[in-house]
Design a protein around this motif. Structure first.
Motif, PDB file in Angstrom:
ATOM      1  N   ALA A   1       1.404   4.981  -1.557  1.00  0.00           N
ATOM      2  CA  ALA A   1       2.764   5.046  -1.033  1.00  0.00           C
ATOM      3  C   ALA A   1       3.443   3.682  -1.119  1.00  0.00           C
ATOM      4  CB  ALA A   1       2.751   5.542   0.408  1.00  0.00           C
ATOM      5  N   VAL A   2       2.687   2.616  -0.854  1.00  0.00           N
ATOM      6  CA  VAL A   2       3.249   1.266  -0.940  1.00  0.00           C
ATOM      7  C   VAL A   2       3.536   0.894  -2.391  1.00  0.00           C
ATOM      8  CG1 VAL A   2       2.707  -1.169  -0.607  1.00  0.00           C
ATOM      9  CG2 VAL A   2       2.224   0.462   1.216  1.00  0.00           C
TER      10      VAL A   2
ATOM     11  N   PHE B   1      -2.235   5.548   1.490  1.00  0.00           N
ATOM     12  CA  PHE B   1      -1.276   4.560   1.976  1.00  0.00           C
ATOM     13  C   PHE B   1      -0.973   3.514   0.907  1.00  0.00           C
ATOM     14  CE2 PHE B   1      -2.553   5.919   6.333  1.00  0.00           C
ATOM     15  CZ  PHE B   1      -1.285   6.274   6.764  1.00  0.00           C
TER      16      PHE B   1
ATOM     17  N   ALA C   1      -2.840   7.636  -6.023  1.00  0.00           N
ATOM     18  CA  ALA C   1      -3.907   7.659  -5.015  1.00  0.00           C
ATOM     19  C   ALA C   1      -5.247   8.001  -5.653  1.00  0.00           C
ATOM     20  CB  ALA C   1      -3.573   8.650  -3.911  1.00  0.00           C
TER      21      ALA C   1
ATOM     22  N   ILE D   1      -7.817   8.047   2.720  1.00  0.00           N
ATOM     23  CA  ILE D   1      -6.604   7.792   3.503  1.00  0.00           C
ATOM     24  C   ILE D   1      -6.016   6.428   3.145  1.00  0.00           C
ATOM     25  CG2 ILE D   1      -5.780   7.348   5.849  1.00  0.00           C
ATOM     26  CD1 ILE D   1      -7.814   9.537   6.739  1.00  0.00           C
ATOM     27  N   VAL D   2      -6.870   5.427   3.019  1.00  0.00           N
ATOM     28  CA  VAL D   2      -6.398   4.097   2.635  1.00  0.00           C
ATOM     29  C   VAL D   2      -5.758   4.144   1.251  1.00  0.00           C
ATOM     30  CG1 VAL D   2      -7.170   1.768   2.027  1.00  0.00           C
ATOM     31  CG2 VAL D   2      -7.995   2.857   4.116  1.00  0.00           C
TER      32      VAL D   2
ATOM     33  N   ASP E   1       7.312   5.456  -2.479  1.00  0.00           N
ATOM     34  CA  ASP E   1       7.660   6.839  -2.135  1.00  0.00           C
ATOM     35  C   ASP E   1       8.693   7.450  -3.076  1.00  0.00           C
ATOM     36  OD1 ASP E   1       5.923   7.390  -0.100  1.00  0.00           O
ATOM     37  OD2 ASP E   1       7.269   6.724   1.482  1.00  0.00           O
TER      38      ASP E   1
ATOM     39  N   ASN F   1       2.708  10.582  -5.398  1.00  0.00           N
ATOM     40  CA  ASN F   1       1.665   9.632  -5.008  1.00  0.00           C
ATOM     41  C   ASN F   1       0.268  10.093  -5.390  1.00  0.00           C
ATOM     42  OD1 ASN F   1       3.493   7.920  -3.856  1.00  0.00           O
ATOM     43  ND2 ASN F   1       3.324   8.815  -1.837  1.00  0.00           N
TER      44      ASN F   1
END
Length: 70
Positions: A30-31, A27, A43, A23-24, A35, A39
């Protein structure tokens, strides 16, 4: 019986930790990408790098035996 439960407990904890790391990484991807692009590849790369870092940190620590020698 207790040792079997311990294995299942350890597996659940490991799966939960990996889910948090995933999950981290999502995120962070995405940063990093803003976006604008897919991703998933970013990721995946971040996830693999974090897992490799954790593995290298854990594998370099000395381990003591749970049982006394002799």
């Amino acid at each position: 019986m207790a040792s079997t439960l311990r294995v299942y407990y350890d597996a659940v904890v490991a799966a939960a930790l990996m889910a948090v790391v995933a999950i981290v990484c999502g995120f962070m991807a995405a940063v990093i990408t803003g976006d604008n692009s897919p991703n998933f590849p970013v990721a995946t790369i971040v996830f693999v790098l974090i897992c490799a870092f954790i593995f290298l940190r854990l594998s370099s620590k000395p381990r003591m035996s749970a049982l006394p020698p002799g």
